[in-house]
Design a protein around this motif. Structure first.
Motif, PDB file in Angstrom:
ATOM      1  N   ALA A 134      -8.689 -12.057  -7.634  1.00 54.32           N
ATOM      2  CA  ALA A 134      -9.583 -10.954  -7.357  1.00 54.32           C
ATOM      3  C   ALA A 134      -9.136 -10.022  -8.389  1.00 54.32           C
ATOM      4  N   PHE A 135     -10.106  -8.955  -8.754  1.00 52.82           N
ATOM      5  CA  PHE A 135     -10.251  -8.206  -9.653  1.00 52.82           C
ATOM      6  C   PHE A 135      -9.142  -6.913  -9.239  1.00 52.82           C
ATOM      7  N   ARG A 136      -9.163  -6.519  -7.850  1.00 56.50           N
ATOM      8  CA  ARG A 136      -8.192  -5.470  -7.307  1.00 56.50           C
ATOM      9  C   ARG A 136      -7.805  -6.080  -5.996  1.00 56.50           C
ATOM     10  N   LYS A 137      -6.733  -5.858  -5.625  1.00 50.75           N
ATOM     11  CA  LYS A 137      -5.954  -6.238  -4.271  1.00 50.75           C
ATOM     12  C   LYS A 137      -5.399  -4.928  -3.564  1.00 50.75           C
ATOM     13  N   PHE A 138      -5.540  -4.825  -2.390  1.00 50.21           N
ATOM     14  CA  PHE A 138      -5.163  -3.983  -1.568  1.00 50.21           C
ATOM     15  C   PHE A 138      -4.443  -4.427  -0.332  1.00 50.21           C
ATOM     16  N   PHE A 139      -3.583  -3.714  -0.006  1.00 51.69           N
ATOM     17  CA  PHE A 139      -2.839  -4.000   1.657  1.00 51.69           C
ATOM     18  C   PHE A 139      -2.651  -2.812   2.118  1.00 51.69           C
ATOM     19  N   LEU A 140      -3.542  -2.434   3.064  1.00 55.21           N
ATOM     20  CA  LEU A 140      -3.519  -1.461   4.040  1.00 55.21           C
ATOM     21  C   LEU A 140      -2.603  -1.205   5.120  1.00 55.21           C
ATOM     22  N   THR A 141      -2.044  -0.446   5.414  1.00 55.94           N
ATOM     23  CA  THR A 141      -1.031  -0.247   6.474  1.00 55.94           C
ATOM     24  C   THR A 141      -1.182   1.257   7.140  1.00 55.94           C
ATOM     25  N   ALA A 142      -0.647   1.204   8.347  1.00 57.73           N
ATOM     26  CA  ALA A 142      -0.767   2.643   9.049  1.00 57.73           C
ATOM     27  C   ALA A 142       0.221   2.430  10.207  1.00 57.73           C
ATOM     28  N   ASP A 143       0.837   3.770  10.554  1.00 58.40           N
ATOM     29  CA  ASP A 143       1.822   3.829  11.650  1.00 58.40           C
ATOM     30  C   ASP A 143       1.235   2.973  12.758  1.00 58.40           C
ATOM     31  N   GLU A 144       1.972   2.251  13.612  1.00 58.89           N
ATOM     32  CA  GLU A 144       1.443   1.210  14.611  1.00 58.89           C
ATOM     33  C   GLU A 144       0.995   2.043  15.769  1.00 58.89           C
TER      34      GLU A 144
END
Ligand code: C5P
Length: 216
Positions: A134-144
């Motif tokens: 892929a051109f760009r990859k992101f991994f999104l997280t947030a407080d549970e």
């Protein structure tokens, strides 16, 4: 060749909303792969298929028709967009996602979809397995707890009666199962950019991601 931006991460991190808005901002198509697993889950429950039978799931995945290309979730010609968001489907979907046959069918469809034009796709395995280049990859997280609160808000708005404790427990169980499965476990690709969405608005996250895509 069409470009792909992948957004992976745990439940409730804001992937769908962000990916849809980012796709709109870029003028690209949007792919919600979780909706595909949910639609197959609904099909399996409607047909009373044993979710632990790989043969039954293979037969189902090869005949069922799932289409998420138009922003709605269409299962065998019927609009099931709202139905697939129900808690029962959410709970069972991580089981269906363990199936190698189901994954094989859906991954083929996802790759075919992304050949049509530039795509923002979201899920659990998009950067690792489905689109490793892929051109760009992101991994999104947030407080549970923040993630659970967001999902609780969605469910209450749709008229479901549930509590923060239930949503949080379901979320923890689903994330653990998604991360532990042997095929395509949820994990960041080594070249993914990690973005914590806690305390950020959707607009802020979209702008942050767009900044990484639009920079030459
Ligand atoms: O993202 P969403 O909550 O709609 O996904 C529902 C379920 O589908 C997830 O818990 C996960 O088990 C499965 N899934 C997956 N791979 C993807 C997208 C979703 O295994 N690419």
């Amino acid at each position: 060749m069409a470009k792909v931006v992948t957004i992976d991460g745990p439940a409730g991190a804001g992937k769908s909303t962000v990916a849809r808005r980012l796709a709109g901002r870029l003028g690209w198509q949007f792919l919600d792969t979780g909706a595909m697993y949910r639609a197959v889950t609904l099909a399996a429950l409607l047909r009373r298929i044993d979710l632990s039978s790989e043969a039954a799931l293979d037969a189902l995945a090869s005949c069922v028709n799932v289409d998420v290309s138009g922003g709605r979730v269409i299962l065998d010609g019927e609009d099931v967009t709202l139905e697939v968001r129900r808690s029962e489907i959410t709970r069972q979907s991580a089981k269906i996602a363990d199936s190698a046959s189901v994954r094989g069918h859906l991954v083929r469809w996802q790759r075919e979809f992304a050949t049509r034009s530039d795509t923002v796709t979201e899920g659990r395995d998009q950067g690792t397995i489905v689109f490793p280049d892929a051109f760009r990859k992101f991994f999104l997280t947030a407080d549970e707890v923040e993630r659970a609160r967001r999902r609780l808000g969605d469910l209450l708005a749709k008229g479901e009666r549930t509590t923060l404790e239930t949503v949080l427990a379901d979320q923890l169980a689903r994330d653990a199962r998604d991360a532990a499965r042997s095929i395509a476990p949820m994990k960041p690709a080594p070249d993914a950019l990690h973005v914590d969405t806690s305390g950020k608005s959707v607009d802020e996250v979209v702008e942050e991601l767009a900044g990484h895509i639009l920079i030459p």
